[in-house]
Design an enzyme around this catalytic site. Structure first.
Site, PDB file in Angstrom:
ATOM      1  N   GLY A  34       0.807  -1.217   0.000  1.00  0.00           N
ATOM      2  CA  GLY A  34       0.000   0.000   0.000  1.00  0.00           C
ATOM      3  C   GLY A  34       0.838   1.265   0.000  1.00  0.00           C
ATOM      4  O   GLY A  34       0.663   2.139  -0.842  1.00  0.00           O
ATOM      5  N   ALA A  35       1.743   1.362   0.949  1.00  0.00           N
ATOM      6  CA  ALA A  35       2.540   2.576   1.083  1.00  0.00           C
ATOM      7  C   ALA A  35       3.700   2.310   2.031  1.00  0.00           C
ATOM      8  O   ALA A  35       3.733   1.273   2.692  1.00  0.00           O
ATOM      9  CB  ALA A  35       1.686   3.717   1.627  1.00  0.00           C
ATOM     10  N   MET A  36       4.650   3.265   2.088  1.00  0.00           N
ATOM     11  CA  MET A  36       5.851   3.059   2.892  1.00  0.00           C
ATOM     12  C   MET A  36       6.259   4.338   3.603  1.00  0.00           C
ATOM     13  O   MET A  36       6.295   5.412   3.016  1.00  0.00           O
ATOM     14  CB  MET A  36       6.975   2.563   1.960  1.00  0.00           C
ATOM     15  CG  MET A  36       8.279   2.307   2.672  1.00  0.00           C
ATOM     16  SD  MET A  36       8.116   0.998   3.911  1.00  0.00           S
ATOM     17  CE  MET A  36       9.321   1.557   5.122  1.00  0.00           C
ATOM     18  N   GLU A  37       6.599   4.174   4.880  1.00  0.00           N
ATOM     19  CA  GLU A  37       6.790   5.306   5.793  1.00  0.00           C
ATOM     20  C   GLU A  37       8.202   5.887   5.812  1.00  0.00           C
ATOM     21  O   GLU A  37       8.600   6.466   6.839  1.00  0.00           O
ATOM     22  CB  GLU A  37       6.434   4.833   7.210  1.00  0.00           C
ATOM     23  CG  GLU A  37       7.415   3.819   7.849  1.00  0.00           C
ATOM     24  CD  GLU A  37       7.008   2.359   7.704  1.00  0.00           C
ATOM     25  OE1 GLU A  37       6.263   2.037   6.767  1.00  0.00           O
ATOM     26  OE2 GLU A  37       7.460   1.532   8.532  1.00  0.00           O
ATOM     27  N   ASN A  38       8.988   5.800   4.722  1.00  0.00           N
ATOM     28  CA  ASN A  38      10.340   6.366   4.703  1.00  0.00           C
ATOM     29  C   ASN A  38      10.370   7.741   5.360  1.00  0.00           C
ATOM     30  O   ASN A  38       9.511   8.566   5.121  1.00  0.00           O
ATOM     31  CB  ASN A  38      10.806   6.502   3.255  1.00  0.00           C
ATOM     32  CG  ASN A  38      10.470   5.295   2.431  1.00  0.00           C
ATOM     33  OD1 ASN A  38      10.916   4.199   2.735  1.00  0.00           O
ATOM     34  ND2 ASN A  38       9.637   5.478   1.426  1.00  0.00           N
ATOM     35  N   GLU A  77       0.869   5.824   7.613  1.00  0.00           N
ATOM     36  CA  GLU A  77       2.281   6.097   7.275  1.00  0.00           C
ATOM     37  C   GLU A  77       2.783   7.309   8.064  1.00  0.00           C
ATOM     38  O   GLU A  77       3.917   7.322   8.532  1.00  0.00           O
ATOM     39  CB  GLU A  77       2.463   6.322   5.773  1.00  0.00           C
ATOM     40  CG  GLU A  77       1.926   5.198   4.876  1.00  0.00           C
ATOM     41  CD  GLU A  77       2.379   3.801   5.262  1.00  0.00           C
ATOM     42  OE1 GLU A  77       3.468   3.657   5.858  1.00  0.00           O
ATOM     43  OE2 GLU A  77       1.623   2.850   4.994  1.00  0.00           O
TER      44      GLU A  77
HETATM   45  N1  TRP Z   1       5.847  -0.600   6.310  1.00  0.00           N
HETATM   46  C1  TRP Z   1       4.809  -0.524   5.322  1.00  0.00           C
HETATM   47  C2  TRP Z   1       3.533  -0.183   6.092  1.00  0.00           C
HETATM   48  O1  TRP Z   1       3.024  -0.912   6.867  1.00  0.00           O
HETATM   49  C3  TRP Z   1       4.590  -1.819   4.598  1.00  0.00           C
HETATM   50  C4  TRP Z   1       5.372  -1.994   3.357  1.00  0.00           C
HETATM   51  C5  TRP Z   1       5.365  -1.194   2.285  1.00  0.00           C
HETATM   52  C6  TRP Z   1       6.182  -3.077   3.005  1.00  0.00           C
HETATM   53  N2  TRP Z   1       6.137  -1.732   1.297  1.00  0.00           N
HETATM   54  C7  TRP Z   1       6.644  -2.877   1.721  1.00  0.00           C
HETATM   55  C8  TRP Z   1       6.580  -4.207   3.653  1.00  0.00           C
HETATM   56  C9  TRP Z   1       7.464  -3.780   1.082  1.00  0.00           C
HETATM   57  C10 TRP Z   1       7.398  -5.104   3.033  1.00  0.00           C
HETATM   58  C11 TRP Z   1       7.854  -4.890   1.755  1.00  0.00           C
HETATM   59  O2  TRP Z   1       3.038   0.858   6.026  1.00  0.00           O
HETATM   60 ZN    ZN Z   2       2.822   0.116   8.650  1.00  0.00          ZN
END
Ligand code: TRP
Ligand code: ZN
Length: 853
Positions: free
Chosen positions: A258-262, A295
């Site tokens: 879905g998305a990523m919290e960088n 995120e």
């Molecule tokens: N940390 C992300 C979330 O929960 C999850 C996530 C996004 C992820 N891209 C990923 C986990 C790729 C593993 C691989 O919001």
């Molecule tokens: Zn998360």
């Protein structure tokens, strides 16, 4: 890399990394096929690991151009997973590692590391993608401040932290907050910013930007509004303030999740950013709000406090899901949100927990960590926090969280640390509670009741079935929220939380005037299966009178399941009293339309299959489909008048608003339509499709038409109108397969897989078609086995390209043991065929191997 028998990583083997990193300096010279990455990393001995150590760095698919230590060239030993520099080649003290590597973003179809999506460079590093960018100790307990220089002609050049310089063809970013490599991000592309600002509680101004492709700017308003509300909410409810000068969000079309919290640079699947009334459904709007919040909330729960190792994943994910659920409850309707969350939990987590993939919220071994981003870690992880909060109370929870942020800011923490702050803040012993983290499986709670001389006694028995690798399940602490009603519907005992700690335990309520009706597990106070022999009259009573909204809905749900099980397995007629009770809810205008919509929704076919299986029966997918349709038809016949009246009354007036109240009306309207569709030959759906001015209604109408075996013309019109919008065309693929008649689902999927727009390497498109097939229960489990075969063929085609998404999609088969011998044999054959394929990825080998058992 493609190891035939990959060794699992064990929680018990954790050891700290023998070096610390004082600073990371990266330069990227971007080119689609030949990107150069220059890394300067300042290492120092880790005081917790005395003695001399080899320097081991992770690295995959990297071409090493040069490497040096303190300016002197070195020649490390390399293999497929990284490199080693022996202790005698490095100084006994701090030193500077420098390396230049070459990588090929364009060839990166796995979407992990640095890759290209529609001409945009972007990264995905969680969990172990940074090792595909440069050699590094790619583990979350190694945290460092990063400085990044990007060299490229692309107009937008982004990374983590604050912008600290730019010129023609370059930009520099500095992230002052030490972070693990999985939070690194870089984006470069022809992107346009939709800007806004936020002033934090201490008066600092933060620049907010959502970066999208030109032409998409007008679909960012809802995401931006959600972001601002999230930032405010985290200040007000958790006292957490944002900590950089800028916060950037980028939308990309190719993304595995879905998305990523960088840190400071969240990267989103474009479907969770872009929305307008014409292109997004109410569900899309709600998801965007929830994921933007999720995120953003990671900035504190995940980034400022991160995980010691990947076994602790639920430390950030369970907590952040819990926080985004609280946020949505505050923004929308709390009871409706709770019901939605329990529906998801049961559909995804219970299904997982009762099958071959069951694992603890905190697993203790894994082969491929990407396979553990599961409903158990996320959703059950959130439930466990909800139970903790119930046990220690709102005040205790607040004290514990304040202590958590205070004590562990800047650290990589564990579940032990998390529980300790609760113990220290509240004085409670959580040794038994910890089993929720270490033991897999869904407890079954059996209730019996006794009544004599004004005393009402509830006796509970808890039992957790064995799960893979865990046979014995000692009793857990289960918070059971209970309320008692008297026979006229008044509440005689308001909600109290019973704390069950034994395998069998009784609770007494004294001095009652008459035998009460118990409302048990209010608000779904624990993620358990409640096994309670209740007759239909009592369920109908609770549906009409329960003062707890969750249990009111739950009573209707249980009633619907009883009725459906009787119709499917015993050929009984649809229950009149159930239909009347439903009619009463439908007509009760004191109830929120969204709540009434939930009551009107019949249990899913997959849910019914699980329910029948639990009751010791073998579910027949075709009979389940037919039984569910028969009940819907009976409801539509008997409640035709009020359904039509409600359908008309819930029509959208005036301008579209995505808010909860307006969305609730549309949900109720579509709920009525879904039932009436069984008796009106699709006339209402066709006219709604023709007149709808928003995606919620046009998509809902189209689904009804397809479900009735109609809609060919409308499918064509929908395509004509939306063919240039990727996200809407995803819906076009999905709706045709998800709602196809059972006999036609596999054929439809096969035909659509030949469509020129079936860009199968795009995860959204792949999920739209294949995910929809798996979601079409009767179609997927068609006795012919055609869907199984087609599905397995596509898993095998995607695996070499994108193992992470393939492994996730393979969970469609996780329920195979429920079904009859013929279907089991068909699925087993597909699983064996997959496992016998040479070169299968580690991800799929592990996942399908576990499913096969
Ligand atoms: N940390 C992300 C979330 O929960 C999850 C996530 C996004 C992820 N891209 C990923 C986990 C790729 C593993 C691989 O919001
Ligand atoms: Zn998360």
């Amino acid at each position: 890399m493609k190891d035939a028998t990959p060794q699992p990583t064990l929680l018990a083997d954790y050891a700290p990394y023998p070096f610390v990193i004082e600073g990371v300096d990266l330069t990227f010279r971007l080119a689609p096929k030949t990107t150069r990455v220059l890394a300067r990393i300042a290492f120092a001995p880790n005081p917790t690991s005395p003695g001399r150590h080899d320097l081991c760095l992770d690295g995959e698919n990297l071409t090493l151009v040069s490497a040096s230590v303190d300016g002197k060239p070195v020649r490390p030993v390399q293999d497929d997973t990284g490199l080693t520099l022996s202790a005698d080649q490095i100084p006994d003290g701090p030193f500077l590692w420098e390396a230049e590597v070459e990588i090929d973003p364009e060839a990166n179809t796995a979407l992990e590391g640095l890759y290209m999506s529609g001409g945009i460079y972007c990264t995905q590093c969680e969990a172990e993608g940074f090792r595909k960018i440069t050699f590094y100790p790619d583990r979350p307990d190694v945290m460092a401040p990063f400085k990044v220089r990007i060299e490229s002609d692309m107009p937008a050049l982004l990374s983590n932290g604050n912008p600290t310089g730019k010129g023609a063809g370059w930009a520099e970013w500095t992230d002052p907050w030490p972070k693990p490599a999985y939070l690194f991000a870089l984006v470069a592309g022809d992107l346009k910013a939709v800007p806004d600002t936020f002033t934090t509680m201490s008066g600092r101004k933060v620049d907010l930007n959502i970066w999208v492709r030109d032409g998409d700017q007008d679909r960012c308003a809802y995401a931006m509004d959600s972001l601002i509300r999230s930032m405010k909410w985290d200040e007000e409810v958790y006292g957490r303030e944002y900590d950089l000068d800028v916060f950037n969000i980028v939308a990309v079309d190719d993304f595995n999740m879905g998305a990523m919290e960088n840190k400071g640079l969240n990267v989103f699947n474009s479907k969770l950013v872009l929305a307008s009334p014409e292109t997004a459904t109410d569900l899309d709007f709600e998801r965007i709000e929830g994921v933007i919040a999720h995120e953003y909330f990671h900035n504190w729960t995940g980034n400022r406090i991160t995980c010691r190792d990947w076994f602790q994943l639920c430390l950030k994910e369970g907590l952040t899901v819990f926080r985004d659920q609280q946020f949505t409850s505050d923004m929308r309707s709390a009871p409706v949100k709770r019901i939605d969350d329990v529906l998801t939990l049961r559909a995804r987590q219970f299904r997982e927990d009762m099958g071959p993939l069951a694992h603890p919220v905190r697993p203790d071994h894994y082969v491929e960590i990407n396979n553990f981003y599961t409903a158990t870690v996320y959703e059950k992880g959130a439930e466990v926090i909800g139970m903790l909060k119930r046990l220690v109370g709102d005040e205790g929870y607040k004290k514990a969280l304040d202590l958590y942020f205070d004590r562990h800011d800047g650290e990589a923490a564990t579940i032990e640390d998390w529980l300790k702050v609760f113990e220290d803040a509240t004085g409670r012993d959580l040794a038994q509670f910890k089993r929720w983290y270490t033991d897999a499986g869904t407890p079954r709670l059996t209730v019996s009741e006794a009544w004599s001389d004004g005393t009402y006694t509830l006796t509970f028995i808890q039992k957790t079935p064995p799960t893979p690798g865990q046979d014995k399940k000692p009793p857990r602490v289960i918070p059971i929220a209970v309320g008692l009603l008297n026979p006229n519907g008044d509440e005689v005992v308001p909600t109290t939380v019973l704390e069950m700690t034994e395998a069998t335990q009784s609770f007494r309520f004294d001095t009652l005037a008459s035998r009460p009706v118990a409302s048990i597990l209010r608000g779904f106070s624990a993620p358990v299966v409640l096994d309670r022999k209740v007759d239909q009259t009592e369920r109908a009573f609770l549906l009409a009178h329960d003062t707890d909204p969750f249990n009111k809905w739950e009573a209707g749900r249980a009633l619907a399941k009883d009725v459906l099980a009787g119709m499917i397995a015993e050929d009984r007629a649809p229950s009149q009293s159930f239909i009347e009770a439903l009619g009463a809810v439908l007509a009760d205008e004191s109830l929120d339309p969204a709540f009434r919509a939930l009551c009107l929704r019949l249990p899913s076919e997959d849910d019914l299959a699980q329910t029948l299986h639990d009751a010791g029966r073998v579910p027949d997918p075709a009979a389940i489909h037919a039984g569910r349709a028969a009940l819907a038809t009976a409801i539509a016949r008997h409640l035709q008048k009020p359904l039509v009246a409600t359908y008309d009354a819930m029509a959208t007036e005036g301008e579209f608003s995505p808010d909860a109240a307006a969305a609730g009306k549309r949900a109720l309207r579509l709920g009525c339509l879904g039932l009436l569709n069984h008796i009106d030959n699709g006339t209402r759906a066709a006219s709604l499709f023709a007149s709808a001015s928003n995606m919620t209604e046009s998509h809902g109408a189209l689904a009804c038409l397809i479900e009735g075996g109609r809609g060919t013309r409308e499918i064509g019109a929908f395509y004509e109108r939306w063919q240039t919008n990727r996200l809407v065309i995803d819906k076009w693929f999905m709706v045709q397969v998800a709602h196809a008649l059972p006999d036609e689902a596999a054929m439809t999927a096969e035909r659509l897989s030949q469509h020129p727009d079936f860009d199968w390497q795009n995860p959204n498109r792949f999920r739209a078609l294949l995910g929809a097939l798996a979601a079409n229960h009767a179609g997927f489990h068609h006795a012919s086995g055609a869907a199984y075969r087609f599905y397995a063929d596509w898993l095998l085609k995607l695996d070499p390209v994108n193992p992470q998404t393939t492994a996730r999609m393979s969970t469609a088969f996780e329920t195979w043991a429920r079904y009859d011998e013929d279907r089991k044999a068909l699925i087993r054959a597909e699983l064996d065929r997959i496992l016998a394929t040479p070169g299968l990825s580690r991800d799929v080998t592990e996942m399908v191997g576990r499913i096969r058992g």
